[in-house]
Write a protein that holds these residues in place. Structure first.
Motif, PDB file in Angstrom:
ATOM      1  N   ASP A  76       0.852  -1.178  -0.046  1.00  0.00           N
ATOM      2  CA  ASP A  76      -0.110  -0.026   0.056  1.00  0.00           C
ATOM      3  C   ASP A  76       0.834   1.325   0.074  1.00  0.00           C
ATOM      4  O   ASP A  76       0.373   2.308  -0.695  1.00  0.00           O
ATOM      5  CB  ASP A  76      -0.784  -0.021   1.105  1.00  0.00           C
ATOM      6  CG  ASP A  76      -1.949  -1.079   1.168  1.00  0.00           C
ATOM      7  OD1 ASP A  76      -2.406  -1.523   0.028  1.00  0.00           O
ATOM      8  OD2 ASP A  76      -2.485  -1.520   2.014  1.00  0.00           O
ATOM      9  N   GLU A  77       1.889   1.319   0.675  1.00  0.00           N
ATOM     10  CA  GLU A  77       2.671   2.571   0.927  1.00  0.00           C
ATOM     11  C   GLU A  77       3.451   2.741  -0.329  1.00  0.00           C
ATOM     12  O   GLU A  77       3.227   4.045  -0.785  1.00  0.00           O
ATOM     13  CB  GLU A  77       3.557   2.233   1.927  1.00  0.00           C
ATOM     14  CG  GLU A  77       4.580   3.342   2.153  1.00  0.00           C
ATOM     15  CD  GLU A  77       5.592   3.101   3.314  1.00  0.00           C
ATOM     16  OE1 GLU A  77       6.904   3.351   3.008  1.00  0.00           O
ATOM     17  OE2 GLU A  77       5.358   3.068   4.387  1.00  0.00           O
ATOM     18  N   GLU A  78       4.035   1.929  -0.970  1.00  0.00           N
ATOM     19  CA  GLU A  78       4.695   1.905  -2.370  1.00  0.00           C
ATOM     20  C   GLU A  78       3.774   2.493  -3.211  1.00  0.00           C
ATOM     21  O   GLU A  78       3.923   3.443  -4.249  1.00  0.00           O
ATOM     22  CB  GLU A  78       5.373   0.781  -2.648  1.00  0.00           C
ATOM     23  CG  GLU A  78       6.324   0.895  -3.990  1.00  0.00           C
ATOM     24  CD  GLU A  78       7.003  -0.379  -4.331  1.00  0.00           C
ATOM     25  OE1 GLU A  78       7.749  -0.468  -5.474  1.00  0.00           O
ATOM     26  OE2 GLU A  78       7.323  -1.217  -3.494  1.00  0.00           O
ATOM     27  N   ALA A  79       2.428   2.040  -3.340  1.00  0.00           N
ATOM     28  CA  ALA A  79       1.386   2.186  -4.221  1.00  0.00           C
ATOM     29  C   ALA A  79       0.940   3.410  -4.190  1.00  0.00           C
ATOM     30  O   ALA A  79       0.780   4.534  -5.198  1.00  0.00           O
ATOM     31  CB  ALA A  79       0.390   1.177  -4.119  1.00  0.00           C
ATOM     32  N   VAL A  80       0.752   3.995  -3.081  1.00  0.00           N
ATOM     33  CA  VAL A  80       0.308   5.244  -2.882  1.00  0.00           C
ATOM     34  C   VAL A  80       1.491   6.369  -3.236  1.00  0.00           C
ATOM     35  O   VAL A  80       1.155   7.411  -3.954  1.00  0.00           O
ATOM     36  CB  VAL A  80      -0.182   5.685  -1.344  1.00  0.00           C
ATOM     37  CG1 VAL A  80      -0.304   7.192  -1.242  1.00  0.00           C
ATOM     38  CG2 VAL A  80      -1.306   4.748  -1.065  1.00  0.00           C
ATOM     39  N   ASN A  81       2.498   5.748  -2.860  1.00  0.00           N
ATOM     40  CA  ASN A  81       3.784   6.961  -3.073  1.00  0.00           C
ATOM     41  C   ASN A  81       4.002   6.984  -4.755  1.00  0.00           C
ATOM     42  O   ASN A  81       4.105   7.967  -5.406  1.00  0.00           O
ATOM     43  CB  ASN A  81       5.180   6.309  -2.666  1.00  0.00           C
ATOM     44  CG  ASN A  81       5.142   6.770  -1.079  1.00  0.00           C
ATOM     45  OD1 ASN A  81       4.749   7.719  -0.609  1.00  0.00           O
ATOM     46  ND2 ASN A  81       6.173   6.121  -0.511  1.00  0.00           N
ATOM     47  N   ASP A  82       3.627   5.758  -5.237  1.00  0.00           N
ATOM     48  CA  ASP A  82       3.780   5.979  -7.056  1.00  0.00           C
ATOM     49  C   ASP A  82       2.640   6.602  -7.445  1.00  0.00           C
ATOM     50  O   ASP A  82       2.952   7.363  -8.505  1.00  0.00           O
ATOM     51  CB  ASP A  82       3.653   4.426  -7.393  1.00  0.00           C
ATOM     52  CG  ASP A  82       5.084   3.536  -7.185  1.00  0.00           C
ATOM     53  OD1 ASP A  82       6.027   4.222  -6.861  1.00  0.00           O
ATOM     54  OD2 ASP A  82       5.056   2.280  -7.182  1.00  0.00           O
ATOM     55  N   TYR A  83       1.561   6.631  -6.929  1.00  0.00           N
ATOM     56  CA  TYR A  83       0.527   7.372  -7.403  1.00  0.00           C
ATOM     57  C   TYR A  83       0.854   9.034  -7.183  1.00  0.00           C
ATOM     58  O   TYR A  83       0.626   9.704  -8.166  1.00  0.00           O
ATOM     59  CB  TYR A  83      -0.939   7.160  -6.688  1.00  0.00           C
ATOM     60  CG  TYR A  83      -2.103   7.561  -7.001  1.00  0.00           C
ATOM     61  CD1 TYR A  83      -2.689   7.039  -8.296  1.00  0.00           C
ATOM     62  CD2 TYR A  83      -2.672   8.787  -6.692  1.00  0.00           C
ATOM     63  CE1 TYR A  83      -4.083   7.581  -8.713  1.00  0.00           C
ATOM     64  CE2 TYR A  83      -3.877   9.325  -6.987  1.00  0.00           C
ATOM     65  CZ  TYR A  83      -4.630   8.691  -8.164  1.00  0.00           C
ATOM     66  OH  TYR A  83      -5.994   9.278  -8.500  1.00  0.00           O
ATOM     67  N   ALA A  84       1.125   9.418  -5.961  1.00  0.00           N
ATOM     68  CA  ALA A  84       1.592  10.795  -5.664  1.00  0.00           C
ATOM     69  C   ALA A  84       2.600  11.272  -6.819  1.00  0.00           C
ATOM     70  O   ALA A  84       2.690  12.520  -7.229  1.00  0.00           O
ATOM     71  CB  ALA A  84       1.721  10.974  -4.355  1.00  0.00           C
ATOM     72  N   ALA A  85       3.791  10.376  -6.934  1.00  0.00           N
ATOM     73  CA  ALA A  85       4.705  10.887  -7.915  1.00  0.00           C
ATOM     74  C   ALA A  85       4.302  11.181  -9.400  1.00  0.00           C
ATOM     75  O   ALA A  85       4.809  11.747  -9.944  1.00  0.00           O
ATOM     76  CB  ALA A  85       5.754   9.769  -7.751  1.00  0.00           C
ATOM     77  N   ASP A  86       3.368  10.252  -9.731  1.00  0.00           N
ATOM     78  CA  ASP A  86       2.818  10.479 -10.967  1.00  0.00           C
ATOM     79  C   ASP A  86       2.022  11.719 -11.104  1.00  0.00           C
ATOM     80  O   ASP A  86       2.055  12.369 -12.113  1.00  0.00           O
ATOM     81  CB  ASP A  86       1.768   9.341 -11.547  1.00  0.00           C
ATOM     82  CG  ASP A  86       2.433   7.828 -11.603  1.00  0.00           C
ATOM     83  OD1 ASP A  86       3.764   8.133 -11.859  1.00  0.00           O
ATOM     84  OD2 ASP A  86       2.028   6.641 -11.428  1.00  0.00           O
TER      85      ASP A  86
END
Length: 465
Positions: free
Chosen positions: A99-109
């Motif tokens: 979850d943490e990595e997925a949320v970070n990837d979404y925010a980075a995009d």
């Protein structure tokens, strides 16, 4: 279609800082990731937002419009909450990621080339249902971190069931008491004048042509358009307090910058071993709150004309140098050097100068020139750092306990931007990088975490001696 005279009279001009943040080169959107303990009830959240103080606030219920001369104004409108709450049901990012990595990837995009629509007020909630997370996007023209954190906390309650608003701690100010007579007073005035002149000259030179030597973490013009990656460094506030006590009159901000200095030196050793000279300067741009009262204030105080606290953007910039050092025998040396440098900055009026000169340039020469000057400062330095203090205790939103609060901005010419927010005894540092320059931000985050733990061990050992 022309506007009526009554509409024009009701329009409110943007502040100089607000106009700056709407320039394409400096277009800034704040992303606040709000982790929840339980699945998010989207309908309940919509109802809560519709009844909250947020939709009643002038900034959050106004469109950004431009007049015939292209000058920006706020115009009040009716908020359609359904257009601001965006529910994402499917998992985002790599299906194998947590979850943490997925949320970070979404925010980075979202950090690159994802503007907010201007046909509605400049904010929105993205509900990542598969990851029990909300991502609040707010344009920086609406306010700075202090204002926006105050707004958010007005919509929250403590998790202890007391239905009280969250409480906010101090911002880590030193407990020192200034003693001495007239001689000490004159000395402090002289030091303030001296350091102000020194740092203002340096600030002007940075704006014009002086720049950091290039390293493996340097950005530059155009880097704001490069793809991003986001990683999180996690700290315990008690660990930072333990380190703080090891150096007389140190603050949490001193500890944070000592950790940044040590962590960057560690990372540079990994990326370019033996390629850097000892003492190489790497400069950061730090955002400093200029409101008279320390800490966060309730929204009623921020909106009150009698409180002396103004809503919006009121912060200055400091240039904070980091010096590369290979690992030594005393990790606390990074904190001691950071504290000595920050103490000099505190004695000066550099932050106030940067705020006033920015206001002057914007008012006299317009946003294009002001944007060019700010862009130059960012291009001539290496990283951005900010620190916003959050609630001391756990809080809830729509009755759902919050597990973390993390903040980042949309991209800048820097290859590294860092934003720390404290929450319930923890502090999360969001590290956003240009992934073609820094492909492994998780390694950088680990360097920061290990730097703090090493300082803590040294601090504990020092107290036993």
């Amino acid at each position: 279609m022309g506007r009526s005279e009554s509409e024009v009279e009701r329009d409110e001009p943007l502040t100089p800082a607000g106009r700056l943040f709407l320039r394409p080169e400096m277009d800034q959107i704040i992303h606040c990731a709000i982790g929840c303990k339980y699945p998010i009830d989207v309908d309940a959240l919509r109802s809560e937002i519709a009844a909250s103080v947020m939709v009643k606030h002038p900034r959050f219920s106004s469109l950004m419009v431009r007049d015939r001369r292209g000058r920006e104004h706020w115009r009040r409108t009716t908020v359609d909450v359904d257009r601001h709450v965006i529910a994402v049901s499917d998992p985002v990012g790599d299906s194998a990621a947590g979850d943490e990595e997925a949320v970070n990837d979404y925010a980075a995009d979202l950090a690159v080339s994802s503007p907010l629509a201007t046909d509605k007020p400049l904010w929105e909630f993205h509900i990542l249902r598969a990851h029990d997370c909300m991502l609040l996007r707010i344009h920086h023209a609406l306010g700075d971190g202090i204002s926006l954190m105050s707004m958010f906390l007005e919509c929250c309650r403590r998790a202890d069931g007391s239905d009280r608003r969250p409480s906010i701690g101090s911002v880590g100010a030193s407990e020192r008491t200034d003693v001495g007579g007239r001689r000490r007073g004159w000395w402090m005035v002289g030091a303030a004048i001296w350091w102000t002149v020194v740092f203002v000259v340096e600030f002007v030179l940075r704006t014009l042509w002086v720049r950091d030597q290039r390293t493996t973490v340097s950005g530059g013009a155009g880097v704001e358009l490069w793809p991003r990656k986001l990683a999180t460094a996690k700290f315990q506030i008690d660990d930072m307090k333990t380190v703080k006590k090891a150096v007389s009159h140190a603050t949490i901000n001193d500890v944070l910058f000592g950790v940044i200095s040590s962590g960057l030196s560690r990372y540079l050793d990994i990326r370019s071993p033996k390629a850097l000279r000892e003492g190489l300067q790497i400069t950061g741009v730090a955002m400093v709150n200029l409101r008279k009262q320390p800490g966060l204030q309730e929204l009623s105080n921020l909106m009150s004309g009698n409180s002396g606290i103004r809503w919006g953007n009121k912060f200055g910039m400091l240039l904070l140098p980091v010096y590369y050092h290979q690992g030594g025998s005393d990790p606390l040396q990074y904190l001691k050097r950071a504290k000595a440098m920050i103490d000099q900055k505190k004695q000066s009026l550099e932050a106030h100068f940067s705020y006033k000169i920015g206001h002057f340039v914007m008012s006299c020469f317009g946003p294009k020139v002001a944007c060019w000057l700010n862009y130059r400062i960012v291009c001539n330095t290496t990283f951005t750092i900010s620190n916003v203090i959050g609630p001391k205790e756990e809080i809830t939103v729509v009755g759902n306990p919050i597990t973390y609060l993390r903040v980042n901005n949309t991209s800048l010419p820097h290859a590294i931007t860092m934003h720390m927010v404290s929450y319930a005894g923890r502090a999360d540092l969001q590290i956003m990088v240009a992934k073609e320059i820094i492909p492994d931000p998780q390694v950088l985050a680990k360097c920061f975490e290990e730097a703090l733990l090493e300082m803590k061990e040294a601090a504990v050992a020092a107290t036993k001696e």
